[in-house]
Design a protein around this motif. Sequence first.
Motif, PDB file in Angstrom:
ATOM      1  N   ALA A  38       0.852  -1.181   0.000  1.00  0.00           N
ATOM      2  CA  ALA A  38       0.000   0.000   0.000  1.00  0.00           C
ATOM      3  C   ALA A  38       0.889   1.232   0.000  1.00  0.00           C
ATOM      4  O   ALA A  38       1.717   1.404   0.881  1.00  0.00           O
ATOM      5  N   LYS A  39       0.737   2.065  -1.013  1.00  0.00           N
ATOM      6  CA  LYS A  39       1.590   3.252  -1.128  1.00  0.00           C
ATOM      7  C   LYS A  39       0.825   4.532  -0.838  1.00  0.00           C
ATOM      8  O   LYS A  39      -0.378   4.616  -1.087  1.00  0.00           O
ATOM      9  N   GLY A  40       1.527   5.506  -0.310  1.00  0.00           N
ATOM     10  CA  GLY A  40       0.930   6.796  -0.059  1.00  0.00           C
ATOM     11  C   GLY A  40       1.979   7.875  -0.118  1.00  0.00           C
ATOM     12  O   GLY A  40       3.163   7.591  -0.341  1.00  0.00           O
ATOM     13  N   ASP A  41       1.549   9.136   0.089  1.00  0.00           N
ATOM     14  CA  ASP A  41       2.467  10.266  -0.076  1.00  0.00           C
ATOM     15  C   ASP A  41       2.824  10.948   1.240  1.00  0.00           C
ATOM     16  O   ASP A  41       3.858  11.594   1.347  1.00  0.00           O
ATOM     17  N   VAL A  42       1.935  10.826   2.220  1.00  0.00           N
ATOM     18  CA  VAL A  42       2.247  11.382   3.548  1.00  0.00           C
ATOM     19  C   VAL A  42       1.581  10.487   4.600  1.00  0.00           C
ATOM     20  O   VAL A  42       0.421  10.109   4.459  1.00  0.00           O
ATOM     21  N   SER A  43       2.353  10.109   5.612  1.00  0.00           N
ATOM     22  CA  SER A  43       1.864   9.190   6.646  1.00  0.00           C
ATOM     23  C   SER A  43       2.194   9.722   8.027  1.00  0.00           C
ATOM     24  O   SER A  43       3.276  10.261   8.249  1.00  0.00           O
ATOM     25  N   GLY A  44       1.254   9.515   8.939  1.00  0.00           N
ATOM     26  CA  GLY A  44       1.534   9.770  10.357  1.00  0.00           C
ATOM     27  C   GLY A  44       1.643   8.439  11.075  1.00  0.00           C
ATOM     28  O   GLY A  44       0.819   7.550  10.860  1.00  0.00           O
ATOM     29  N   LEU A  45       2.681   8.284  11.901  1.00  0.00           N
ATOM     30  CA  LEU A  45       2.908   7.030  12.626  1.00  0.00           C
ATOM     31  C   LEU A  45       3.011   7.334  14.111  1.00  0.00           C
ATOM     32  O   LEU A  45       3.547   8.372  14.504  1.00  0.00           O
ATOM     33  N   ILE A  46       2.548   6.398  14.929  1.00  0.00           N
ATOM     34  CA  ILE A  46       2.683   6.599  16.373  1.00  0.00           C
ATOM     35  C   ILE A  46       2.843   5.245  17.063  1.00  0.00           C
ATOM     36  O   ILE A  46       2.236   4.251  16.648  1.00  0.00           O
ATOM     37  N   GLY A  47       3.702   5.212  18.066  1.00  0.00           N
ATOM     38  CA  GLY A  47       3.914   4.008  18.855  1.00  0.00           C
ATOM     39  C   GLY A  47       2.975   3.975  20.050  1.00  0.00           C
ATOM     40  O   GLY A  47       2.565   5.021  20.561  1.00  0.00           O
ATOM     41  N   MET A  48       2.606   2.777  20.484  1.00  0.00           N
ATOM     42  CA  MET A  48       1.703   2.601  21.631  1.00  0.00           C
ATOM     43  C   MET A  48       2.324   1.578  22.582  1.00  0.00           C
ATOM     44  O   MET A  48       2.804   0.538  22.132  1.00  0.00           O
ATOM     45  N   VAL A  49       2.309   1.894  23.874  1.00  0.00           N
ATOM     46  CA  VAL A  49       2.904   0.998  24.868  1.00  0.00           C
ATOM     47  C   VAL A  49       1.924   0.831  26.019  1.00  0.00           C
ATOM     48  O   VAL A  49       1.487   1.819  26.609  1.00  0.00           O
ATOM     49  N   GLY A  50       1.553  -0.404  26.316  1.00  0.00           N
ATOM     50  CA  GLY A  50       0.636  -0.657  27.429  1.00  0.00           C
ATOM     51  C   GLY A  50       1.114  -1.816  28.265  1.00  0.00           C
ATOM     52  O   GLY A  50       2.067  -2.500  27.885  1.00  0.00           O
ATOM     53  N   PRO A  51       0.462  -2.039  29.404  1.00  0.00           N
ATOM     54  CA  PRO A  51       0.864  -3.144  30.266  1.00  0.00           C
ATOM     55  C   PRO A  51       0.637  -4.512  29.606  1.00  0.00           C
ATOM     56  O   PRO A  51       1.408  -5.438  29.829  1.00  0.00           O
ATOM     57  N   GLN A  52      -0.404  -4.631  28.776  1.00  0.00           N
ATOM     58  CA  GLN A  52      -0.676  -5.931  28.145  1.00  0.00           C
ATOM     59  C   GLN A  52       0.060  -6.113  26.827  1.00  0.00           C
ATOM     60  O   GLN A  52       0.324  -7.224  26.403  1.00  0.00           O
ATOM     61  N   THR A  53       0.360  -5.014  26.150  1.00  0.00           N
ATOM     62  CA  THR A  53       0.880  -5.141  24.789  1.00  0.00           C
ATOM     63  C   THR A  53       1.566  -3.863  24.340  1.00  0.00           C
ATOM     64  O   THR A  53       1.574  -2.860  25.046  1.00  0.00           O
ATOM     65  N   LYS A  54       2.167  -3.905  23.163  1.00  0.00           N
ATOM     66  CA  LYS A  54       2.661  -2.702  22.520  1.00  0.00           C
ATOM     67  C   LYS A  54       2.393  -2.821  21.040  1.00  0.00           C
ATOM     68  O   LYS A  54       2.124  -3.928  20.543  1.00  0.00           O
ATOM     69  N   GLY A  55       2.452  -1.700  20.342  1.00  0.00           N
ATOM     70  CA  GLY A  55       2.127  -1.764  18.932  1.00  0.00           C
ATOM     71  C   GLY A  55       2.388  -0.458  18.227  1.00  0.00           C
ATOM     72  O   GLY A  55       3.102   0.418  18.746  1.00  0.00           O
ATOM     73  N   SER A  56       1.830  -0.353  17.034  1.00  0.00           N
ATOM     74  CA  SER A  56       2.012   0.865  16.246  1.00  0.00           C
ATOM     75  C   SER A  56       0.788   1.094  15.370  1.00  0.00           C
ATOM     76  O   SER A  56       0.077   0.166  14.991  1.00  0.00           O
ATOM     77  N   PHE A  57       0.555   2.355  15.091  1.00  0.00           N
ATOM     78  CA  PHE A  57      -0.574   2.786  14.261  1.00  0.00           C
ATOM     79  C   PHE A  57      -0.046   3.719  13.180  1.00  0.00           C
ATOM     80  O   PHE A  57       0.860   4.507  13.442  1.00  0.00           O
ATOM     81  N   SER A  58      -0.588   3.613  11.989  1.00  0.00           N
ATOM     82  CA  SER A  58      -0.243   4.596  10.958  1.00  0.00           C
ATOM     83  C   SER A  58      -1.471   4.971  10.161  1.00  0.00           C
ATOM     84  O   SER A  58      -2.407   4.183  10.012  1.00  0.00           O
ATOM     85  N   VAL A  59      -1.464   6.205   9.689  1.00  0.00           N
ATOM     86  CA  VAL A  59      -2.505   6.667   8.757  1.00  0.00           C
ATOM     87  C   VAL A  59      -1.782   7.297   7.572  1.00  0.00           C
ATOM     88  O   VAL A  59      -0.876   8.115   7.751  1.00  0.00           O
TER      89      VAL A  59
END
Lengths: 154, 154
Positions: A38-59
């Motif tokens: 999946a390609k795009g021209d501008v993306s926002g990314l953010i990391g997430m850290v919790g007691p049960q898990t960690k992950g990442s989100f992008s738009v």
Amino acid sequence: MEAQFVNPFLTSLINVLQTMAQLEIQPEKPHLKKSEIAKGDVSGLIGMVGPQTKGSFSVTFDEDMALEIMQRMLGERSESIDEEVTDMVGEITNMVTGGAKRILSEKGFEFEMATPVVVSGKGHTINHKSDGPVIIMPFKSPHGTAFIEICFDH
Amino acid sequence: MEAQFVNPFLTSLINVLQTMAQLEIQPEKPHLKKSEIAKGDVSGLIGMVGPQTKGSFSVTFDEDMALEIMQRMLGERSESIDEEVTDMVGEITNMVTGGAKRILSEKGFEFEMATPVVVSGKGHTINHKSDGPVIIMPFKSPHGTAFIEICFDH
């Protein structure tokens, strides 16, 4: 990863774009991202850290859609993806993740957000590197396309 | 942000590339990123969340350098930035941040790491969106260039 973790991000993006830019977007079906590119021209990314898990989100937005949102939010149109646009994408990333965080917190799933990073570059791809599956959700609007990707460990 | 927060990332990247790829890199002077535009072809990004602060870290390689590291680590050269290369950049991002985390933890500065995200795309730029200043550190090697960027809130 179940729908209960994905839907809050979907709902939150729809709300943010409706509220901030009066832009209605049509979600397509969320699905597992496998070999898809999946390609795009501008993306926002953010990391997430919790007691049960960690992950990442992008738009990720294509340029037309990012410039349209910018025009609707601020009343002026940039010629290209400049610092004002990346600031806006960073804000959207924060707002969408913050909205999802509130919804998930009510369900007992807690995480803290890192600070967002915005990537700018024609036709880039985003690769979430975690142990868990990556869920991708495309969106369409008359002004271009966007997609979000979410990934949590385990 | 003081040198004591930046140097652990610098040291850690030098160590990781020396250990994993027998690649010596020459650090240039760390400095505040202001209007500077730093472009690269593949970047690893990771979010950090701690009790005192939150932030983000990125490491960006040009294609030649990423392919050279890949060849030295795995004994085979990719033609372009494929999934093996992005996996490797994700691993490097984890290792560098993990190394810096250990050093900073001994100084009483604690944070947890989110999962890394790798961006691939010719000549993309990275924009850390936090309240604090962004520090950028370029590196040179005979096989290309790299730079890291670090940003913490306040």
